[in-house]
Design a protein around this motif. Sequence first.
Motif, PDB file in Angstrom:
ATOM      1  N   GLU A 189      38.415  49.433 -13.514  1.00 48.07           N
ATOM      2  CA  GLU A 189      39.303  48.742 -12.576  1.00 48.07           C
ATOM      3  C   GLU A 189      39.926  47.513 -13.233  1.00 48.07           C
ATOM      4  O   GLU A 189      41.124  47.267 -13.118  1.00 48.07           O
ATOM      5  CB  GLU A 189      38.517  48.330 -11.335  1.00 48.07           C
ATOM      6  CG  GLU A 189      39.347  47.595 -10.314  1.00 48.07           C
ATOM      7  CD  GLU A 189      38.512  47.081  -9.157  1.00 48.07           C
ATOM      8  OE1 GLU A 189      39.043  46.240  -8.413  1.00 48.07           O
ATOM      9  OE2 GLU A 189      37.362  47.515  -8.997  1.00 48.07           O
ATOM     10  N   SER A 197      25.135  47.894 -14.223  1.00 45.66           N
ATOM     11  CA  SER A 197      25.487  47.630 -12.823  1.00 45.66           C
ATOM     12  C   SER A 197      26.947  47.202 -12.686  1.00 45.66           C
ATOM     13  O   SER A 197      27.549  47.369 -11.634  1.00 45.66           O
ATOM     14  CB  SER A 197      24.556  46.570 -12.236  1.00 45.66           C
ATOM     15  OG  SER A 197      24.799  45.312 -12.830  1.00 45.66           O
ATOM     16  N   TYR A 198      27.522  46.667 -13.744  1.00 45.10           N
ATOM     17  CA  TYR A 198      28.925  46.262 -13.720  1.00 45.10           C
ATOM     18  C   TYR A 198      29.837  47.299 -14.373  1.00 45.10           C
ATOM     19  O   TYR A 198      31.036  47.071 -14.522  1.00 45.10           O
ATOM     20  CB  TYR A 198      29.104  44.915 -14.441  1.00 45.10           C
ATOM     21  CG  TYR A 198      28.520  43.761 -13.667  1.00 45.10           C
ATOM     22  CD1 TYR A 198      29.203  43.203 -12.602  1.00 45.10           C
ATOM     23  CD2 TYR A 198      27.276  43.245 -14.000  1.00 45.10           C
ATOM     24  CE1 TYR A 198      28.672  42.152 -11.889  1.00 45.10           C
ATOM     25  CE2 TYR A 198      26.734  42.195 -13.287  1.00 45.10           C
ATOM     26  CZ  TYR A 198      27.432  41.645 -12.225  1.00 45.10           C
ATOM     27  OH  TYR A 198      26.901  40.613 -11.511  1.00 45.10           O
ATOM     28  N   ALA A 199      29.307  48.430 -14.758  1.00 40.74           N
ATOM     29  CA  ALA A 199      30.094  49.436 -15.468  1.00 40.74           C
ATOM     30  C   ALA A 199      31.253  49.957 -14.637  1.00 40.74           C
ATOM     31  O   ALA A 199      32.319  50.266 -15.171  1.00 40.74           O
ATOM     32  CB  ALA A 199      29.193  50.591 -15.905  1.00 40.74           C
ATOM     33  N   SER A 200      31.088  50.037 -13.332  1.00 38.73           N
ATOM     34  CA  SER A 200      32.177  50.555 -12.492  1.00 38.73           C
ATOM     35  C   SER A 200      33.359  49.585 -12.451  1.00 38.73           C
ATOM     36  O   SER A 200      34.486  49.987 -12.156  1.00 38.73           O
ATOM     37  CB  SER A 200      31.662  50.822 -11.084  1.00 38.73           C
ATOM     38  OG  SER A 200      31.217  49.610 -10.497  1.00 38.73           O
ATOM     39  N   ALA A 201      33.119  48.311 -12.730  1.00 37.03           N
ATOM     40  CA  ALA A 201      34.195  47.323 -12.686  1.00 37.03           C
ATOM     41  C   ALA A 201      35.072  47.362 -13.933  1.00 37.03           C
ATOM     42  O   ALA A 201      36.208  46.884 -13.905  1.00 37.03           O
ATOM     43  CB  ALA A 201      33.621  45.922 -12.513  1.00 37.03           C
TER      44      ALA A 201
END
Length: 181
Positions: free
Chosen positions: A115, A108-112
Motif C-alpha cells: 500500500e 505484522s507490517y508486511a501488508s502495509a
Amino acid sequence: MTIEDDSVAGATIELLEARLRRLTYLLSGDTTWTGVPIAPPKPASLDDSISRRVLRLERDLEKLSKNIPAVRDVLNLHDRFPDLFRPTPPRTLPENLTTENLASIVLSYASAFPETASRLTSLNDLPIPDAQTSAALIELQPRMDQLAQMQDGQTKEIADLRIRTARVLQRWNPRKVTSVK
C-alpha cells in the motif's frame, strides 16, 4: 611496521577513500554505471568555486525571503525551532528481543508495504503546482480567514433573525406557528 599495523593502516585508508567517494557524490551527484562517483570538473573561474556558489545561493535565499512571505516564514521557523529541521537519530534495536520477535514485528507490517509503495508511486503521477500560483494562494490566506469569520457572523445573525421572525409570527397568529427553534 607489523602486520597488524599494516592492516589497520589499510582499513583506515579504505574508510577515508569511502568517505571521499561519498563527498564526491554529494558534490557532483554523478556516478558511473558501477556506482562509483564521478569527480566534479574543476571550476573554469573563481566564480564557479564551491564557496562562491554557496555565497550566491545564500544571497538568492535572502532575496527570496524578502520577496516571498512563505520563504520568510520557513526561515523564521528554522530560527525558532531548529530541531524540526534536524534528522532524527537512528534508534538502536532493543537487545532483549529475539530474532523471532523481530521477525514477527516486521511481518505484522508486511501488508502495509504494498500500500505504501502504491501511494509513493502515485505521487509521481501528481502534477506539481506552479510555484507562483501556490504563492498567490498563500498570500490570500489572511483574506480568506477574514471572510470565513465574516461568514460565521452572518450565519449567527441569520439564525437569530429566524428565531425572531418565528416569535413575531407566533405573536401575530398563535394558532399557525406551533414551535420556535
